[in-house]
Design an enzyme around this catalytic site. Sequence first.
Site, PDB file in Angstrom:
ATOM      1  N   SER A  27      63.032  14.710  34.488  1.00 48.83           N
ATOM      2  CA  SER A  27      62.722  14.017  33.250  1.00 48.83           C
ATOM      3  C   SER A  27      63.558  12.751  33.049  1.00 48.83           C
ATOM      4  O   SER A  27      63.296  11.978  32.141  1.00 48.83           O
ATOM      5  CB  SER A  27      62.935  14.955  32.060  1.00 48.83           C
ATOM      6  OG  SER A  27      64.283  15.381  31.965  1.00 48.83           O
ATOM      7  N   LYS A  47      70.228   8.112  29.499  1.00 46.55           N
ATOM      8  CA  LYS A  47      69.001   8.804  29.133  1.00 46.55           C
ATOM      9  C   LYS A  47      68.962   9.071  27.630  1.00 46.55           C
ATOM     10  O   LYS A  47      69.984   9.413  27.023  1.00 46.55           O
ATOM     11  CB  LYS A  47      68.934  10.129  29.911  1.00 46.55           C
ATOM     12  CG  LYS A  47      67.688  10.984  29.697  1.00 46.55           C
ATOM     13  CD  LYS A  47      67.790  12.239  30.557  1.00 46.55           C
ATOM     14  CE  LYS A  47      66.563  13.123  30.443  1.00 46.55           C
ATOM     15  NZ  LYS A  47      66.654  14.313  31.323  1.00 46.55           N
ATOM     16  N   SER A  70      65.914  17.541  36.855  1.00 43.53           N
ATOM     17  CA  SER A  70      65.614  16.261  36.223  1.00 43.53           C
ATOM     18  C   SER A  70      66.455  15.086  36.684  1.00 43.53           C
ATOM     19  O   SER A  70      66.176  13.942  36.316  1.00 43.53           O
ATOM     20  CB  SER A  70      65.714  16.394  34.699  1.00 43.53           C
ATOM     21  OG  SER A  70      64.690  17.220  34.219  1.00 43.53           O
TER      22      SER A  70
END
Length: 431
Positions: free
Chosen positions: A112, A35, A136
């Site tokens: 996210s 990420k 997330s």
Amino acid sequence: MEKDSDYGAFTEKFLLQSSSSSHDLPLSGLTFAVKDIFDMAGYVTGFGNPDWARTHPAAESTAPSVSTILEGGATCIGRTIMDEMAYSINGENNHYGTPVNPCAPDRVPGGSSSGSAVVVSAGLADFSLGTDSGGSVRVPASYCGIFGFRPSHGVISTSGVVPLAQSFDTVGWFARDPVVLRRVGRALLQIADAHPVRPAQLIIAEDCFQLSSIPSDRVKQGLVHSVEKLFGGHVLKHANLGDVVKDKVPSLNCFFEKGNTSQEDNIPSLAALSSAMRTLERHEFKNNHGEWIITVRPDIGPADRINERVWEAVRATDENIDICHSVKTELCAALTELLGDTGVLAIPTVPGLPPKLHTDPTSLEAYRHRAFSFLSIAVVSGFCQVVIPLGMYEGLPVSVSLLAKHGSDGFLLSLVETLYATLKEQVGSLK
């Protein structure tokens, strides 16, 4: 900058390997993605927003969690798209595009850590790293039909990771099967291999399952039958989690919404827990990024009203922050008492099926509130949580989650590996 033509999950692709060539390393032969919230030496950490990338230099060092994975022998194939400033659970990004959910292209991938979930679900990487502050990792794992793990708070270093709210931030990961999930966990947690484990009890949070829009039997039944088959029916217990939280977490009193006592659309004590979580999250987000936001005034897209929530956080007062910390302490103690050393709590991961892309944020509000009432349980207690995919319902992915007490990460990973073959068989029989 190369983007994946099918799923749009990468911010950039590259190959990065450990300097060691040993095939005996624990993660040798596995590929992973990261990420775009983790520092990687020589790269600018984008944090999901072009103004952030524009105003920050390249990282001088790599986040320890990423280094641990590389040293374990895995090969990094790139970095992935995320929600702007990690402040959503939808996975939509107006600047870089929304990664396509491989299980349901017309639905959000979840955020996210959206890109990190998509690359695993699509088979583009064996596993991936994400972060989970409010949900997330767990939300995109559920929406994309894969395993996701949120570790106990504080057991994996978040150094070199752009913070959202330090009281809640964790480094989590995704995988398509429980064996890889556990291999990654052993490397990150620095724990020895464990033998198959037996839970002392598995508690079904009945009120939480009743709140889900997915029929509870579709989510619960396979788990119940699997536990009975493997460990015996005496292991199964049932509880109304909302009552436990209401009775054992008195500091929540100031977070109850006045006049809202109906449990038709929410569980009042868990809604209060969610409110406490969001209060502390806003406070810490403001301390971390408020000055930068006020100075730069970044272009934050309208997806999922992230811009509105970011400015709401920046303008938030410091009211009730000390009480939020008391809530954390009381909830951890209450759930530790409930579960004991080797007990497990079963809850829905999310309250329904993945929402459609571009759904009006106003109509999502009730869903978000229910989602955070579930997600806040692990967040505020600091407990570890694993998301287990349960196949498809009405053509869309569904999951169940198991929680264990703080520090029981190795136990929970071993339990999932022990349980999953039987669970998959039982879920298959429900179709």
